[in-house]
Enzyme design. Structure first.
Site, PDB file in Angstrom:
ATOM      1  CB  ALA A 156      -0.940  -0.009   1.209  1.00 40.02           C
ATOM      2  CE1 TYR A 190      -1.764 -17.090  -5.629  1.00 34.94           C
ATOM      3  CE2 TYR A 190      -3.825 -17.786  -4.617  1.00 34.94           C
ATOM      4  CZ  TYR A 190      -2.699 -16.979  -4.619  1.00 34.94           C
ATOM      5  OH  TYR A 190      -2.512 -16.064  -3.612  1.00 34.94           O
ATOM      6  CD  GLU A 231       9.012  -0.790   6.358  1.00 38.94           C
ATOM      7  OE1 GLU A 231       9.125  -1.597   7.313  1.00 38.94           O
ATOM      8  OE2 GLU A 231       7.916  -0.525   5.827  1.00 38.94           O
ATOM      9  CD  GLN A 232       8.080  -1.233  12.401  1.00 38.02           C
ATOM     10  OE1 GLN A 232       8.227  -0.637  13.473  1.00 38.02           O
ATOM     11  NE2 GLN A 232       7.196  -2.203  12.254  1.00 38.02           N
ATOM     12  NE  ARG A 254       3.172  -8.091   1.703  1.00 39.98           N
ATOM     13  CZ  ARG A 254       4.266  -7.400   1.971  1.00 39.98           C
ATOM     14  NH1 ARG A 254       5.467  -7.911   1.704  1.00 39.98           N
ATOM     15  NH2 ARG A 254       4.180  -6.182   2.495  1.00 39.98           N
TER      16      ARG A 254
END
Length: 270
Positions: free
Chosen positions: A18, A226, A37-38, A111
């Site tokens: 996101a 998939y 970003e941590q 991902r």
């Protein structure tokens, strides 16, 4: 109403799917973006994702689609099967038919591959600044926008912007600064695994070896399989009733719990 200034940055907290996507979208509209970003390094986490045409159409506009195409799969169909008997009950054509019908492809992808494609595009965008190892501790909202207090390498720094976008995930700490409710456990557990093609797997057969998205349906659970990673692996996810687990991307759980949840479908529980 406050007017946003392209010269004053928009702050985005979280460099996951996101956060990277919204940063690219804002940069495409002429805004300056500072992304926090941590994690010190964006590492491979998560499992498979299905990207329908409404998503790939946006990724195409953001300049990401060609890099993603090389590591994804365009499945031929979505197939619905009964979990107990494995009998096919319905099929929705995808592949070329999806692209012709909706004007954009249907992808299955890991991902990490999607995040990598987005990150590569972000790193080439001069109006986006990415700071890693930056944990947002507090946010102060005021007439000029927002100021974040950020812990970076043990030092507290401040960053000011016109607005802040909380993209720090389901367990967001940012959303709590505006009294929003945190996410609550739904009572459903997702069991995930990745099977690499060529690995011996009892009962794999044509159900898991084809280029389709297969959903196995049961009144108490469902299982989806998939292909991902250019067809070199298969993503598996079983969604069942379960107890709340530790908050983390990946939590080990006893195999017998999954076997018990799938007891109504012996062919799958193997």
């Amino acid at each position: 109403m406050k007017t946003l200034s392209p010269d004053r940055p928009i702050l985005v907290v979280g460099a996951g799917i996101a956060g990277l996507t919204v940063a690219l979208a804002l940069a495409g509209r002429g805004f300056s973006v500072h992304l926090f970003e941590q994690a010190r390094k964006l590492e491979e986490v998560g499992a498979g994702l299905q990207l329908s045409p409404n998503a790939t159409r946006i990724l195409d506009r953001l300049g990401v689609i060609e890099r993603l195409r090389a590591v994804s799969v365009q499945p031929e169909a979505i197939v619905l099967r009964r979990a107990r008997s494995l009998r096919e009950i319905a099929r929705v054509p995808l592949g070329a038919a999806a692209a012709a019908r909706w004007g954009a492809p249907y992808f299955t992808v890991h991902r990490a591959d999607l995040q990598s494609a987005l990150l590569s595009r972000v790193e080439r965008e001069p109006s986006i600044r990415l700071s890693t190892g930056a944990a947002v501790r507090d946010a102060a909202y005021h007439a000029r926008g927002v100021t974040l207090s950020i812990d970076q390498a043990g030092s507290i720094i401040e960053a000011a912007g016109d607005l802040v976008i909380a993209a720090d995930g389901v367990w967001s700490t940012m959303r709590g600064t505006e009294d929003d409710k945190r996410g609550a456990f739904s009572g459903l557990t997702a069991w995930r695994a990745t099977l690499h093609r060529g690995e011996p797997a009892e009962g794999q057969g044509p159900v898991l070896s084809g280029s389709v998205v297969t959903a196995f349906l049961h009144r108490r659970f469902h299982v989806v399989a998939y292909p991902i990673r250019s067809g070199q692996a298969v993503n598996l996810v079983a969604v069942t009733r379960g107890e709340a687990l530790r908050r983390a991307w990946s939590v080990a759980a006893p195999r017998h719990e999954l076997e018990a949840a799938l007891a109504g479908a012996p062919a799958l529980s193997r």
